[in-house]
Design a protein around this motif. Sequence first.
Motif, mmCIF file in Angstrom:
data_model
loop_
_atom_site.group_PDB
_atom_site.id
_atom_site.type_symbol
_atom_site.label_atom_id
_atom_site.label_comp_id
_atom_site.label_asym_id
_atom_site.label_seq_id
_atom_site.Cartn_x
_atom_site.Cartn_y
_atom_site.Cartn_z
ATOM 1 N N SER A 52 45.801 65.372 58.784
ATOM 2 C CA SER A 52 45.059 64.206 58.403
ATOM 3 C C SER A 52 44.496 63.907 56.974
ATOM 4 C CB SER A 52 43.718 63.971 59.302
ATOM 5 O OG SER A 52 42.801 65.298 59.243
ATOM 6 N N LYS A 53 45.248 65.106 56.044
ATOM 7 C CA LYS A 53 44.828 64.901 54.639
ATOM 8 C C LYS A 53 45.296 63.652 54.190
ATOM 9 C CE LYS A 53 49.347 66.927 53.352
ATOM 10 N NZ LYS A 53 50.441 68.169 53.507
ATOM 11 N N THR A 54 44.325 63.180 53.315
ATOM 12 C CA THR A 54 44.147 61.837 52.482
ATOM 13 C C THR A 54 43.858 60.774 53.362
ATOM 14 O OG1 THR A 54 46.472 61.238 52.523
ATOM 15 C CG2 THR A 54 46.022 62.875 50.631
ATOM 16 N N MET A 68 57.045 70.473 60.526
ATOM 17 C CA MET A 68 56.328 69.305 60.056
ATOM 18 C C MET A 68 57.088 67.978 60.430
ATOM 19 S SD MET A 68 55.758 71.148 56.369
ATOM 20 C CE MET A 68 55.582 69.528 55.584
ATOM 21 N N SER A 69 56.713 67.019 60.176
ATOM 22 C CA SER A 69 57.214 65.493 60.449
ATOM 23 C C SER A 69 58.699 65.670 60.407
ATOM 24 C CB SER A 69 56.609 64.270 59.754
ATOM 25 O OG SER A 69 55.285 64.269 59.954
ATOM 26 N N GLY A 70 59.335 66.018 59.264
ATOM 27 C CA GLY A 70 60.714 66.234 58.846
ATOM 28 C C GLY A 70 61.641 67.153 59.615
ATOM 29 N N VAL A 74 52.702 72.906 66.239
ATOM 30 C CA VAL A 74 53.259 71.866 64.751
ATOM 31 C C VAL A 74 52.409 71.277 64.097
ATOM 32 C CG1 VAL A 74 55.838 71.632 66.152
ATOM 33 C CG2 VAL A 74 53.864 70.132 66.462
ATOM 34 N N ARG A 75 52.709 71.137 62.566
ATOM 35 C CA ARG A 75 51.763 70.402 62.061
ATOM 36 C C ARG A 75 52.292 69.224 61.460
ATOM 37 N NH1 ARG A 75 53.147 75.290 59.963
ATOM 38 N NH2 ARG A 75 54.144 74.009 58.212
ATOM 39 N N ILE A 76 51.829 67.971 62.102
ATOM 40 C CA ILE A 76 52.400 66.579 61.766
ATOM 41 C C ILE A 76 51.432 65.608 61.198
ATOM 42 C CG2 ILE A 76 53.532 64.630 62.920
ATOM 43 C CD1 ILE A 76 54.887 66.852 64.693
ATOM 44 N N GLY A 77 51.815 65.237 59.999
ATOM 45 C CA GLY A 77 51.216 64.272 59.220
ATOM 46 C C GLY A 77 51.456 62.710 59.448
ATOM 47 N N SER A 78 52.618 62.690 58.713
ATOM 48 C CA SER A 78 53.176 61.348 58.134
ATOM 49 C C SER A 78 53.734 60.599 59.455
ATOM 50 C CB SER A 78 54.173 61.336 57.130
ATOM 51 O OG SER A 78 54.992 62.426 57.153
ATOM 52 N N LEU A 79 54.172 61.124 60.266
ATOM 53 C CA LEU A 79 54.644 60.431 61.591
ATOM 54 C C LEU A 79 53.707 60.023 62.469
ATOM 55 C CD1 LEU A 79 57.609 62.498 63.265
ATOM 56 C CD2 LEU A 79 57.909 60.577 61.907
ATOM 57 N N THR A 129 53.186 57.448 55.841
ATOM 58 C CA THR A 129 53.280 58.133 54.657
ATOM 59 C C THR A 129 52.253 57.917 53.870
ATOM 60 O OG1 THR A 129 54.479 56.098 53.689
ATOM 61 C CG2 THR A 129 55.887 57.591 54.433
ATOM 62 N N ARG A 130 52.028 59.262 53.226
ATOM 63 C CA ARG A 130 50.692 59.206 52.323
ATOM 64 C C ARG A 130 51.552 58.775 50.815
ATOM 65 N NH1 ARG A 130 51.117 64.030 55.330
ATOM 66 N NH2 ARG A 130 52.475 64.726 53.616
ATOM 67 N N THR A 131 50.539 58.021 50.112
ATOM 68 C CA THR A 131 50.698 57.577 48.889
ATOM 69 C C THR A 131 50.081 58.203 47.641
ATOM 70 O OG1 THR A 131 48.721 55.719 49.251
ATOM 71 C CG2 THR A 131 51.046 55.121 49.587
HETATM 72 C C1 LIG Z 1 51.135 68.088 54.696
HETATM 73 C C2 LIG Z 1 51.488 69.261 55.303
HETATM 74 C C3 LIG Z 1 52.027 69.109 56.683
HETATM 75 C C4 LIG Z 1 52.098 67.853 57.221
HETATM 76 O O1 LIG Z 1 53.329 67.142 56.688
HETATM 77 P P1 LIG Z 1 54.088 65.768 57.254
HETATM 78 O O2 LIG Z 1 55.585 65.789 56.451
HETATM 79 O O3 LIG Z 1 53.315 64.983 56.632
HETATM 80 O O4 LIG Z 1 54.151 66.057 58.560
HETATM 81 C C5 LIG Z 1 52.217 70.206 57.408
HETATM 82 N N1 LIG Z 1 52.078 71.494 56.973
HETATM 83 C C6 LIG Z 1 51.334 71.676 55.347
HETATM 84 C C7 LIG Z 1 51.325 73.015 55.099
HETATM 85 C C8 LIG Z 1 51.216 70.544 54.803
HETATM 86 O O5 LIG Z 1 50.653 70.579 53.523
#
Ligand SMILES: *Cc1c(COP(=O)(O)O)cnc(C)c1O
Length: 216
Positions: free
Chosen positions: A24-26, A190-192, A205-210, A214-216
Amino acid sequence: MSLIANLKEIRNSLPEEVTLVAVSKTKPVDDILALHQAGQLDFGENRVQELVKKQEILPDKIRWHLIGHLQKNKVKYIAGFVYMIHSVDSTALLKEINKQAEKHNRRINCLLQIRIADEDTKFGMEKEEAQEILNHCKTEYPFTNICGLMGMATFTDNQEQLRKEFRTLKLYFDYFKTYYSGMKILSMGMSGDYPIAVEEGSNLVRIGSLIFGTRT
Ligand SMILES: *Cc1c(COP(=O)(O)O)cnc(C)c1O
């Protein structure tokens, strides 16, 4: 699609035993709250200051994961509440985590971050340093609970390279398991690249942008 629909779609694409950390960063606290109310427990942040601010406002039940590089002098700000630190990339940092955890009389879950990418920019320790830590951690770092490994693959579209890097980390994980019974969590993907990471044995798994866009 809504955040909650995104979350559910990813959750449904994962085997049941794989933990999903929503990165959830940003992103605003309202988004985190909405996902939490929909049942999401685990959230990841990479900056201490942002993590502390969000933690103060949001429900105590949330499990906060620190996933980004952590400076030793900032451990004290999160030691009282953080659920897991994924980015333990040096013995010196682990020592400091142990020291700050003791002040709060708690054990902090830690993952040893191993460098698997062929990029200089990615943090992480070598396998030998992790091995050395695991040989002594029960006595030297009693206020930590070293429960697994974390790795970040190279930022590339080359599927074979990603697979090779994840496979390397899984080999280390399996090897450490043979003599260290606390080796439980393999944080990769991660997302990709998460589908490949899961195929190669990731169980977190660590998933943000999906999820959040996307973060700006
Ligand atoms: C930002 C981040 C993620 C998530 O990245 P996304 O591509 O947005 O899923 C996972 N792991 C780490 C360490 C990150 O800094």
